[in-house]
Design a protein around this motif. Sequence first.
Motif, PDB file in Angstrom:
ATOM      1  N   PRO A   1       4.145   4.872  -7.586  1.00 45.60           N
ATOM      2  CA  PRO A   1       3.259   3.897  -8.017  1.00 45.60           C
ATOM      3  C   PRO A   1       3.635   3.629  -9.442  1.00 45.60           C
ATOM      4  O   PRO A   1       4.236   3.688 -10.231  1.00 45.60           O
TER       5      PRO A   1
ATOM      6  N   GLU B   1       2.462   1.752  -2.837  1.00 46.56           N
ATOM      7  CA  GLU B   1       1.224   2.052  -4.452  1.00 46.56           C
ATOM      8  C   GLU B   1       1.294   3.867  -3.726  1.00 46.56           C
ATOM      9  O   GLU B   1       1.111   4.724  -4.752  1.00 46.56           O
TER      10      GLU B   1
ATOM     11  N   ASP C   1       0.667  -0.729   0.193  1.00 41.28           N
ATOM     12  CA  ASP C   1      -0.216   0.049   0.120  1.00 41.28           C
ATOM     13  C   ASP C   1       0.651   1.141   0.309  1.00 41.28           C
ATOM     14  O   ASP C   1       0.976   1.980  -0.558  1.00 41.28           O
TER      15      ASP C   1
END
Length: 420
Positions: A416, A412, A409
């Motif tokens: 990303p 990202e 997470d």
Amino acid sequence: MAAPRILLIVGGGIAAYKSIELVRLLRKAGMTVRCVLTRAGEQFVTPLTLAALSENKVHTNLFDLKDEVEMGHIELSREADLVVVAPATADLLAKMAAGIADDMATTLLLATDKPVLAAPAMNVRMWLHAATRRNVATLRGDGVSVMEPDEGEMACGEYGPGRLPEPAAIKEAIDKALANPPAIVPLAGQPDFAPANHRPLFGRRILVTAGPTHEPIDPVRYIANRSSGKQGFAIAAAAAEAGAEVLLVAGPVPLPTPPGVIRVDVETAVEMAAEVAGGLPVDAAIMVAAVADWRAADTAPRKIKKDGSGRVPPLALAENPDILAGLAKSPERPPLLIGFAAETNDVIAHAEAKLARKGCDWIVANDVSADPMGGESNRVHIVSKDGVDSWDRLPKQAVARKLMEKIADELEKRTPLERD
Ligand code: C5P
């Protein structure tokens, strides 16, 4: 609460007679017990005794067609809350570790999706044999709770660890396992596992350091920190499961290399620092190793001898590189840099101070007051500038998997990836 259901697998061996007392204790505590006897177990206790005590049919033969009609073996392996193997012989443990399913008991053990507790009993040499050590380590790594056998005189006349724990101790372990179930062997498709279609770290490169470092004083002596390497190896394994390309720089620990992980073994902090630098760039570095802070300033080329005078040889120390702090300052600093900290008190405050001192993004603070050093579980707090995320005590594999979800997470957000 419904009565806990126990599937008790009784292996062969003189200790099998204690399973009778165990069934009695479990029934007395209101549990439902269904017994499976291995062929070797049948030599020591009769199905009739166990059936009478458990007030349930006892299963022995995988190919009993009548049984399959009444209740299939898969169903039998799933209806319990806990599968208990007592006595767990060396042979049963080996088959469990290898995933062999060649009779009723081993087929149920491979088919079950329930936690498994094994109470070993065998000759001391068999318990201490490298093959059994390996099998027990594999099983524990897979989330099976393997009790330590009792120590004492054995039926064969030898002395040492290998006796089946007393039924009361097994019952206690059962109560504990029911209250706080051990990790279940993950199945592809379950949310706590990273199956082929759940690879949140696919396309990422992750560096992990693990284990202690050994700083030689002379050819036979060294300075080291206490570290089993288990948490670091579990993290490398979970990162590979989650699809990352993983470089594991490992200090001296006798652990198997997790599947899909590239492993480089080192001895000293200086070697570890060099391998870490050589492994860059990475998306995330997770520094789990318990690096020795100091090394001997000079390593003696020969064993330092006692000369009988009572004089202690001088030991001058030199400071080791701080690999984590060095990485934080390096031009190739990974976008996500994670350190570990073992603390016995004021866990969060110390971790916050370490976060600032090391210049990393997260400190995974380990509460070692309950002594998880070398243990199978960890209670961790993830300390970052955004606050503290505290997790319950979990098996080290579960900590590793949960950490991978959090890292995926975070990556990202920070860097990303373009995915189609
Ligand atoms: O300073 P301390 O050893 O408590 O810090 C622990 C964290 O720093 C761990 O992540 C450990 O791997 C890392 N470390 C390091 N190099 C050192 C000492 C610690 O990377 N020389």
